[in-house]
Design an enzyme around this catalytic site. Sequence first.
Site, PDB file in Angstrom:
ATOM      1  N   GLU A 114      23.146  37.721 -10.811  1.00 45.67           N
ATOM      2  CA  GLU A 114      21.994  38.440 -10.266  1.00 45.67           C
ATOM      3  C   GLU A 114      22.348  39.230  -9.008  1.00 45.67           C
ATOM      4  O   GLU A 114      21.862  40.350  -8.822  1.00 45.67           O
ATOM      5  CB  GLU A 114      20.849  37.456 -10.001  1.00 45.67           C
ATOM      6  CG  GLU A 114      20.244  36.942 -11.305  1.00 45.67           C
ATOM      7  CD  GLU A 114      19.181  35.891 -11.102  1.00 45.67           C
ATOM      8  OE1 GLU A 114      18.011  36.141 -11.448  1.00 45.67           O
ATOM      9  OE2 GLU A 114      19.515  34.798 -10.591  1.00 45.67           O
ATOM     10  N   GLU A 135      19.764  30.118 -17.324  1.00 45.89           N
ATOM     11  CA  GLU A 135      18.573  29.377 -16.888  1.00 45.89           C
ATOM     12  C   GLU A 135      17.817  28.734 -18.051  1.00 45.89           C
ATOM     13  O   GLU A 135      17.162  27.691 -17.869  1.00 45.89           O
ATOM     14  CB  GLU A 135      17.645  30.300 -16.092  1.00 45.89           C
ATOM     15  CG  GLU A 135      18.131  30.608 -14.674  1.00 45.89           C
ATOM     16  CD  GLU A 135      19.159  31.729 -14.611  1.00 45.89           C
ATOM     17  OE1 GLU A 135      19.602  32.072 -13.493  1.00 45.89           O
ATOM     18  OE2 GLU A 135      19.524  32.258 -15.695  1.00 45.89           O
TER      19      GLU A 135
END
Length: 261
Positions: A114, A135
Site C-alpha cells: 500500500e 487481508e
Amino acid sequence: MNDPYLFSVTNHVATFSVNDAPFNLMPVSYIDRLEEQLPEVLADNAIRAMVFTAEGLANFSAGMNLRQIPEGIKRAGSPEAFFAQRHRVLGMIENGGTPAIATFFGYCLGAGLELPLACHFRIAASEGAKIGLPEMDLGSVPAWGGSARLPRVVGRSHALDMILRARKIDGNEALKMGLVTEVVPLEQLKARAQALGEELAAQPRLAVKAVLDTVVGFETKTLDESIDDEKRAVAATLGTPDSQEGMAAFLEKRKPVFNQS
C-alpha cells in the site's frame, strides 16, 4: 534495539528505509516519523526525489506490525483516527510534488504494497518478490488505501483477483500488469532505485512538480479538468530559469543543467 526508521540524503535523493529485520514490519513509530519528516523533505528544494526501501535484501516489508494496532488505536483515540493518519501520510507521498520510488523485494504485503502504491515509480527484483494484499486471509480488507489505489494502477480485474484471492505475485507478473515499471536483478535493485532518483532529481524541479500535479489523480478528473491543470503547469514553468536554460541548451546543442537557482 535497532531504529526501525532510517533516513538519509544522497545526491538530492532522500531515502526512507524500514529497519526491522527479517520481515521489516512497519511499527506505529514508523508512520509517526514519516508524518513528522515528510513535510520538511517536501519543502526542501534541495531534495528532488525520494526512495522508499528497507535495509538488507530479504524483504521490503511484510506489512504493518499487527500486534501494535491496539496500542496505535489507543494513542490515536479511535480506529478512524488511527487509519486516517496512514491515509494522510500516504497522501503526502502521492501528492507532495516530489517523485517517489519504491522497491519491491521479498515480502511486499499489506502496507508493504500500500505504501508503494502511493509512489510514482515502483521497481521490483526479478527474483524472490512476493507482492500482495493478503487481508482476506485475516478476514479483513486493505486499510491503507490498497483497494482504492490498486485498481487505478492495474485495473479492476487484476485488483479484484489479487485482493479477493489474497494472491501474491512476483516481479515479472507485476511488470506485465503495470504494477511496476522495471524489473532488475535483486543485487542491482537499490542501486537502480538510487540512479532513477538521481535522474529525476536532475530534471527541472518546478516542471517535475507541475507534471505530478497534473497527472496524479487524473482518474477522478474530466479531460477538461486535466487540460486546465496542464494550463496551470505551463503558466508555472514559463520563463523560469530552468526553462531558459533548457532552451539555451537546445540551441547550443548541449545537455541542460537544471536547478541552478
